[in-house]
Write a protein that holds these residues in place. Structure first.
Motif, mmCIF file in Angstrom:
data_model
loop_
_atom_site.group_PDB
_atom_site.id
_atom_site.type_symbol
_atom_site.label_atom_id
_atom_site.label_comp_id
_atom_site.label_asym_id
_atom_site.label_seq_id
_atom_site.Cartn_x
_atom_site.Cartn_y
_atom_site.Cartn_z
ATOM 1 N N ARG A 41 -28.369 11.989 12.424
ATOM 2 C CA ARG A 41 -27.853 12.834 13.490
ATOM 3 C C ARG A 41 -28.272 12.319 14.860
ATOM 4 O O ARG A 41 -27.572 12.511 15.849
ATOM 5 N N LYS A 42 -29.406 11.641 14.921
ATOM 6 C CA LYS A 42 -29.822 11.059 16.195
ATOM 7 C C LYS A 42 -28.866 9.965 16.638
ATOM 8 O O LYS A 42 -28.597 9.798 17.825
ATOM 9 N N SER A 43 -28.323 9.214 15.686
ATOM 10 C CA SER A 43 -27.426 8.108 16.035
ATOM 11 C C SER A 43 -25.980 8.543 16.146
ATOM 12 O O SER A 43 -25.136 7.772 16.597
ATOM 13 N N SER A 44 -25.661 9.762 15.741
ATOM 14 C CA SER A 44 -24.280 10.244 15.782
ATOM 15 C C SER A 44 -24.272 11.641 16.382
ATOM 16 O O SER A 44 -24.604 12.613 15.702
ATOM 17 N N ALA A 45 -23.914 11.719 17.643
ATOM 18 C CA ALA A 45 -23.811 13.014 18.302
ATOM 19 C C ALA A 45 -22.496 13.675 17.941
ATOM 20 O O ALA A 45 -21.613 13.077 17.318
ATOM 21 N N ALA A 46 -22.368 14.920 18.370
ATOM 22 C CA ALA A 46 -21.129 15.643 18.085
ATOM 23 C C ALA A 46 -19.927 14.955 18.698
ATOM 24 O O ALA A 46 -18.845 14.917 18.109
ATOM 25 N N ALA A 47 -20.119 14.378 19.881
ATOM 26 C CA ALA A 47 -19.001 13.683 20.531
ATOM 27 C C ALA A 47 -18.583 12.457 19.730
ATOM 28 O O ALA A 47 -17.395 12.100 19.701
ATOM 29 N N ASP A 48 -19.532 11.787 19.078
ATOM 30 C CA ASP A 48 -19.176 10.635 18.247
ATOM 31 C C ASP A 48 -18.324 11.064 17.065
ATOM 32 O O ASP A 48 -17.367 10.376 16.687
#
Length: 1539
Positions: A440-447
């Motif tokens: 989750r640190k490497s993939s935000a909601a915007a991603d």
């Protein structure tokens, strides 16, 4: 060679010596014994006999057309085509319906008539077989054809009748195979009847004539019946949907032409479409079926790849949902298994579509051959007129069949794209529910939004170009054969020129790919920053930082548009090379042919058939690099998707829910547990040994960063278990430190996918102190809760989160400091009624993380954590006697901050590290408290808002859906963004290049009509040079015009983005409370991507095809003026189709966008709340809701793609009609038309099919895409905030100098329709005074602070600072002179230094000094990069306490005269609170301080305390005075144990 042609015909006997059977055979073929026909008329007209055998004599040097168009060949083809057709397709079709059959059909009248006609045909052909046999038996010789032909037809007729019966048994209501068979069967009887009628020989053989007429009647009747659809099955396996798709009720011709969609298009033209008008979704298109099928195949492929790894075994012993299982092992997985799974699931649809495309291409290549024959006919003055008519009909039929098969290919591919899109998005959603903290640190909601909005779209669009990897090579070979036949060895030059252009195109494609990757990288950065800004907008506005973030966003946007401009310019070069390659190749080929070939005269056939073939070759040459580019782009997106789907997941082995691992009395057991947040991070918990018995209340305490929240995450299975074991017996309920609230009603938030139990719900709400709040809501428990719960206060959100857990009736409760956000009274009530020994949760196992130390004596056990290890554990009295870590904590809460150790340790690792589940859609954390008692809720729900046919505006939180055609003002606003000079320049360029194109074609027709003298034409060099010059001018004009379109589009896109950003940034805070962030992000991602890419491309296509249409109309009208008569009605029909289609298509486009916004909102909501979803084991219901939302989206997507095919099929057929009219007019005007002019006219008419269709399609696509501009401008007219800067503020640069604050009868309300939330506040706060503000939850404390910052404007009265009304000061000036530290700390994506000094106003030394003051210097120095440490935003490794201290350091650097602390110490332990208070005393000793607090000890050292109740200041004075008054403050102090 046809079967009925005897070998002896190569040397025919004389008429006298011919045997009787030979004469009979020739009579059947329409021949007589009169000898051969005149060589000037080798082909018989309809009804004329084939008077000779030369048509089959291969030694005769005769044109192929003469043999192909003879009645002998046509009769042979008509005799053998139907049997061969059915023999090939019949068994395959029979096998298919046997495998995929459904319930049988009732014996309807239609079936009975079909069977009667079938048996009649069987009897008729039995008679036709019996007659020759009888004659042979009587000694009369019969031709073999007279026996073979009826026997074959008898067999196939019997097979066809069997197929009719099998179709009924298998539930087939209409048959395409039999439709084609009966159509072919009509050809031979029709020719026989026509020939017999023209011959007038009825009296010679009346029986044969009657049999032929009867056969034609029966076959035509069968064909007509095959156009109908049978009744539905008697027993249906599937339940009948409310509004079934009419495709199931459509006949085969209706399916082929997509007429079955006409009802929806007519409805959309007459009225506004609603949910009742949309068709129900079939099972084969449902999200659940597609996702499950793809996931199952992917698991199987991965199991094969990994040797049946344990990764797919369920670790939860029947308790966990299937969605908790990981997809695949991340370490070894790549895109291969997923690609193979996709192929296995969707290959049948793709292969069937490919077959349709291949058949379509076969008819595509028949058109140039027929065109060549037609020009040959036009050049032969002796050729009979019927040949021209026949060729015109064949060209028309070939074009129509090409259209029908091509549209079937497109339909199947589009359906495949829709299904693949649904399946991939479903996989992404299921992955979202199992992502680990590190992932989750490497993939935000915007991603995730970019993945489902952009990457999935590009991946699905690439399906259309897969066949371009091999099919263009077949095209090239066929075209080369055609060119060789026309031009001989000169054709080699065409291949050479095309091959020389390929490297250029591949180079351009490679460079474009690089720039598009750069654009996507910048797009991701922009999306992530935009998401962060939108979810932290309250903090940004309260600090006046909008301008700084706008500049950051616009800088990233500038880099993105720079890459886009470079990419589109390269694309323009590539398109020009495609467009003019036909000219280049023609120029070279014609030049070589006229200079080298012996027969070098340029006639019409060579010139215009060559151009027709080269246009096909050009499509192949253009399609190949473009397809490669799209596939490369799709590979990048596929890699991004595969990378996301292979991210690390929550360890399914991290927690054992099996009760066998726990002793009989222990609900929770941890043995030698060591845990980390990810495989790369160091352990955050070491050597944990813990046993919690049934019914125990365990309190967990410790300093900031000790690992308290990490312990709860470990018990939830959220941490990576390095060693040891964790066992939890029974169901689990979890209350995070920061409440996660769904965008739905209050009752659905509390029930959280459980059945409604009203008595229990009432009891829970009362225990959680929500009963009075619910009573004040407009719809009670059914009141919708807005985005992030922004219409609730921070305390109300926490109470709601606690009520959700209590309603669960779980066996184990994990509570992460739920009392921190509550005031003393509510906190005491909740602890007593819910958590404490006599609360609702008594008898359950409770682990309570808390900083509220005065409740510790009521806990059964206390666990003290320090530095990730258990310092001590026992009862309260035992730990006091030990004089250990707990005593140190209690002493630290009473000691000054200097005695407190530095907060350095590690409650690290993303959201679980601080116990924070992710809140509302698009927002990893809701970090601002919403206005108190704002009871107006957002109307937006997670379900698609298709039921409301009227745009609700943007004040209700619903996504705006407008209807009808796009308004002209939308086009004008886009053109204004492009710029008027650039628009005029573009139109002139397009006109010039099209004029050059017309002159080029007309010049070529003059060249072809030049007379031939001694085998050569005059002025060949001049013709060639002028032809080349005109082509070069066209190429230059085309590049300049397309580059102008793309650059203008980039300019308009940048301006529209800037305006949208400005409109959003200038909106008041109430707008963000009512508008889901998912919808705002959809504007900035999907809609802006449409504006960036789609609109310029559609506008380019429209201009090219529109100007091309003008050229075609001029060419056809000039050559054949009679065609104008047909062009006019066809134009009216085109306009009618376009009007009918556009109104419906635009509505469907808007509805699709609105429903997709709901999908995005639910996706990001689930992303933020995935921890809660897993903790409560509700993955199944959430996945089901995602399926329902996707199904609603597909209910719109499917009619839209069908409407596209309906338009394309019908428009192309009308265009083919124009080709037919042009050729027929040429036949009628043959006497006075030159071959060159006819070639120019017909070649232009052949292009009109595609041109007219693409004019309408481009216009429609442009209008659909313009909806994005419309939606981007939705927020332009909403109310805006007051100006950020005022000119009068420049005269007061040092304001405020003292910090005196005066409220004069101040009141505010959160909505115009609501009562006052704060009213009648009149008080004066002196400069440098420290004032505490206390009160129960919902009393209006935070609203008073928001009113001071003008986040909400005063409804009455006003506020003065240093004697200046704050309404006379710009918002940024006001907010930059006031510092606020909110309850929830906020960090933005970027470096740590940027977070501390956003405006870059301080030196590194000053920043380090501030960090040292808040005891974080050593911690920051230990981070990689120190001040340059990159914070991902809310997905970081810092605990809540560490973030709060960083926010304090940020406040220290601002050095303003007024400081507001809004529950700033609620989330930290008492020791850290003392530390923060000491720092504030040192740095803000001369400042005015407003301290909003729930903890009364925090305000006991204030000079004055304001006590608020129901929006009014009820008490004011020093703490001692208020205690002496024994009023509300005294009662609050009693509840806190201070009095």
């Amino acid at each position: 060679m046809p079967v009925h042609t005897p070998p002896i015909w190569s040397n025919p006997p004389s008429p006298a010596s011919s045997p009787a059977w030979s004469r009979a055979l020739r009579a059947d073929l329409g021949q007589t014994d009169q000898g051969s026909v005149d060589r000037g008329h080798p082909m018989a007209a309809p009804g004329e006999p084939c008077t000779g055998l030369r048509a089959w004599n291969q030694t005769e040097q005769e044109p192929v057309a003469h043999r192909l168009l003879s009645l002998c060949f046509l009769r042979a083809a008509g005799s053998w085509a139907p049997p061969m057709y059915l023999c090939i397709l019949g068994p395959i079709y029979l096998f298919y319906i046997h495998r995929h059959g459904r319930c049988y059909l009732r014996m309807s009248l239609l079936f009975k008539v079909k069977m009667v006609l079938g048996f009649a045909l069987i009897l008729l052909y039995t008679f036709n077989v019996a007659v020759p046999l009888w004659r042979i038996h009587q000694g009369m010789p019969q031709a073999p054809e007279l026996l073979i032909h009826p026997t074959v037809w008898l067999t196939t007729m019997s097979f066809a009748t069997i197929l009719i019966h099998m179709e009924r048994k298998k539930g087939v209501r209409t048959s395409g195979v039999l439709f084609g068979y009966w159509l072919l069967c009509c050809l031979l009887p029709a020719m026989d009847v026509a020939q017999q009628a023209s011959a007038g020989s009825f009296h010679h053989d009346p029986l044969h004539h009657l049999a032929t007429d009867l056969c034609l009647f029966l076959v035509v009747a069968e064909f007509m019946l095959s156009c109908l659809v049978d009744r539905p099955p008697f027993f249906s396996e599937d339940s009948q949907p409310v509004n079934p798709c009419p495709e199931t009720e459509a006949s085969f011709p209706s399916k082929t032409m997509f007429w079955w969609a006409s009802g929806l298009l007519w409805s959309g033209y007459r009225k506004l479409l609603g949910p009742k008008d949309l068709w129900s979704l079939g099972r084969e298109n449902s999200s659940e079926a597609l996702v499950s099928q793809l996931e199952r195949e992917w698991r199987r492929k991965c199991s094969v790849r990994l040797g049946h790894s344990k990764v797919f075994k369920s670790k939860r012993s029947g308790v966990g949902a299937p969605e908790t299982e990981p997809f695949l092992q991340p370490e070894r997985s790549q895109r291969g298994p997923l690609l193979r799974a996709i192929w296995r699931v969707f290959r049948s649809t793709f292969l069937l579509g490919t077959l349709s495309l291949v058949i379509s291409d076969a008819f595509r290549f028949s058109v140039p051959k027929l065109f060549s024959l037609f020009l040959e006919f036009m050049g032969d003055q002796d050729a009979p007129a019927w040949t021209g008519w026949l060729l015109a009909v064949l060209m028309f039929l070939s074009a129509c069949l090409q259209t029908l098969f091509e549209q079937q290919h497109m339909y199947r591919v589009k359906v495949l794209q829709m299904r693949l899109r649904t399946a991939i998005i479903g996989l992404v959603y299921r992955k979202v529910l199992v992502l680990s903290s590190g992932s989750r640190k490497s993939s935000a909601a915007a991603d995730v939004m970019n993945l489902v909005s952009v990457d999935v779209q590009r991946l699905t669009e690439s399906i259309l170009y897969l066949n371009a990897l091999w099919l263009p090579f077949i095209w090239i070979i066929i075209c080369f054969v055609y060119l060789w036949q026309l031009l001989g060895p000169s054709a080699f030059t065409a291949i050479a020129v095309f091959l020389s252009l390929l490297p250029l195109n591949f180079f351009i494609t490679k460079r474009r790919s690089y720039h598009q990757k750069e654009q996507m990288r910048q797009k991701d950065s922009r999306a992530r920053l935009t998401s962060s800004v939108l979810r932290t907008v309250r903090t940004i506005k309260s600090h006046g930082w909008e301008q700084a973030f706008l500049e950051r966003l616009l800088h990233i946007r500038g880099l993105e548009l720079g890459a886009l401009k470079t990419s589109t310019l390269l694309f323009s070069v590539s398109l020009v090379s495609f467009q003019v390659s036909t000219f280049l190749v023609a120029l070279v080929v014609f030049a070589v042919h006229t200079l080298v070939a012996e027969d070098n005269a340029m006639d019409a056939e060579k010139a215009f058939v060559t151009l027709t073939v080269l246009s096909i070759l050009n499509k192949a040459q253009a399609f190949l690099p473009f397809s490669v580019h799209c596939l490369v782009q799709a590979r990048v997106s596929f890699d991004r998707l595969a990378t996301f789907l292979c991210l690390e997941e929550v360890d399914p082995n991290g927690m054992d829910l099996s009760p066998s691992r726990c002793s009989s009395k222990d609900r929770i057991s941890v043995h030698n547990g060591t845990f980390a947040w990810s495989q790369e991070s160091p352990p955050c918990l070491h050597g944990i040994n813990l046993a919690v018995p049934q019914g125990c209340l365990l309190a967990v305490v410790g300093p900031v960063g000790a690992g308290k929240s990490s312990l709860l995450s470990a018990l939830l299975g959220e941490l990576l278990k390095v060693e040891g074991s964790v066992s939890v017996e029974g169901s689990v309920a979890y209350v995070p430190q920061e409440a996660w609230v769904q965008n739905t009603s209050l009752v659905e938030n509390v029930c959280f996918r459980q059945d409604l139990d009203l008595p229990w719900l009432q009891k829970v709400l009362e225990a959680c102190a929500l009963e009075s709040d619910v009573a004040s809501f407009p719809a009670g428990v059914h009141t919708p809760i807005g985005e992030q719960g922004m219409n609730l206060s921070g305390g109300q959100k926490q109470q709601l989160s606690l009520a959700r857990a209590v309603y669960r009736k779980a066996a184990v409760y994990l509570l992460d400091d739920p009392l921190a956000a509550l005031d003393a009274h509510v906190s005491q009530h909740v602890f007593k009624q819910v958590i404490g020994p006599s609360g609702l949760l008594q008898g359950t196992t409770r682990i309570l993380v808390t900083h509220t130390l005065h409740i510790l004596p009521q806990a059964d056990r206390i666990l003290v954590l320090d530095n990730g290890t258990i310092a001590e554990m026992g009862s309260y009295q035992d730990l006091l006697h030990r004089n250990g870590a707990l005593v140190g904590l209690l002493d630290g809460a009473r000691q000054p901050a200097g005695a407190h150790s530095e907060a350095t340790s590690d409650d690290r690792g993303g959201f679980p590290g601080s116990g924070r589940p992710k809140h509302r859609p698009e927002r990893p954390r809701p970090i601002e408290s919403a206005p108190v008692k704002d009871s107006t809720a957002s109307e937006a729900q997670a379900q698609p808002s298709l039921d409301d046919p009227k745009g609700t505006g943007l004040t209700a939180g619903e996504d705006s859906v407008q209807y009808g055609r796009v308004k002209a003002t939308t086009y004008l606003s886009y053109l204004q963004a492009v710029g008027r000079p650039l628009c005029a320049y573009t139109l002139v360029l397009f006109l010039c290049q099209q004029a050059a194109s017309f002159c080029q074609g007309y010049w070529l027709s003059l060249w072809a009509d030049d007379p031939v003298v001694d085998g050569r034409q005059m002025h060949t060099a001049l013709r060639g040079w002028v032809f080349g010059l005109l082509g070069c001018l066209q190429a230059i004009g085309l590049f300049a015009s397309m580059a102008a379109v793309f650059l203008g589009g980039a300019q308009a896109s940048g301006l529209l983005f800037q305006n949208l950003l400005w409109d959003i940034a200038r909106s008041p805070i109430g707008f963000f409370e009512r508008t889901p962030v998912g919808r705002l992000l959809n504007r900035f991602s999907k809609e802006m991507d449409t504006v960036d890419v789609d609109i310029p491309d559609k506008l380019r296509s429209l201009l090219i095809y529109a100007f091309g249409l003008l050229e075609v109309g001029l060419a056809v009208s000039m050559a054949t003026p009679l065609a104008i008569v047909a062009i006019f009605p066809l134009t009216l029909l085109y306009a009618g189709f376009q009007s009918l289609y556009v109104a419906t298509s635009c509505q469907l486009r808007r509805l699709e966008s609105a429903s997709y916004s709901s999908v995005c909102s639910h996706m990001t909501e689930s992303f933020q709340g995935s921890l809660m979803v897993r903790a409560f084991r509700v993955q199944g219901p959430f996945t089901a809701q995602h399926h329902a939302l996707m199904d609603e989206n597909q209910r719109v997507s499917f009619p839209r793609l069908v409407a596209d095919r309906w338009l394309a099929a019908n428009l192309e057929l009308l265009g083919n009609g124009l080709v037919f009219v042009a050729t027929m007019c040429a036949v009628l005007s043959k006497a006075h038309l030159s071959a060159g002019l006819v070639g120019f006219s017909v070649s232009a008419a052949l292009q009109v099919t595609q041109t007219l269709q693409w004019v309408v399609r481009s216009w429609t696509d442009l209008e659909n895409s313009m909806v994005a501009v419309e939606r981007a401008q939705d927020y332009a007219h909403i109310p805006k905030e007051a100006p950020w800067r005022l000119p009068t503020c420049a005269a007061r640069p040092l304001w405020p100098s003292g910090g005196q604050i005066e409220f004069r009868d101040f009141g505010l309300r959160h909505r115009p329709e609501l009562p006052l939330a704060v009213q009648g506040v009149s008080l004066k706060i002196h400069a440098g005074e420290k004032v505490g503000i206390v009160g129960r939850t919902g009393a209006g404390k935070s609203s008073l602070a928001w009113g001071l910052l003008r986040l909400q404007e005063a409804a009455e009265g006003g506020v003065w600072i240093d004697g200046v009304p704050i309404t006379h000061v710009g918002l940024h000036t006001l907010r930059s002179r006031i510092t606020i530290i909110p309850q929830d700390p906020v960090l933005f994506p970027g470096s740590l230094r940027m977070n501390l000094d956003l405006l870059q106003e301080h030196t590194d030394e000053g920043i380090w000094a501030a960090l040292e003051t808040v005891q974080l210097k050593a911690f920051v120095a230990s981070l990689p990069g120190q001040l340059q440490y990159e914070c991902p935003g809310q997905e970081d490794d810092l605990s809540v306490g560490q973030k709060q201290l960083l926010c304090l350091a940020r406040a220290l650097l601002r050095k303003t005269q007024i400081l507001i602390l809004d529950e700033a110490t609620a989330s930290v332990d008492p020791g850290t609170e003392m530390q923060m208070q000491a720092a504030l005393e040192h740095w803000f000793s001369r400042c005015t301080v407003l301290l909003i607090a729930h903890r009364l000890p925090s305000v006991m050292d204030c000079a004055r305390v304001l006590v608020m109740d129901e929006g009014q200041v009820t008490e004011s004075g020093s703490p001692a005075q208020l205690l002496a008054q024994k009023g509300l403050f005294y009662r609050l102090a009693q509840e806190s144990g201070l009095a």
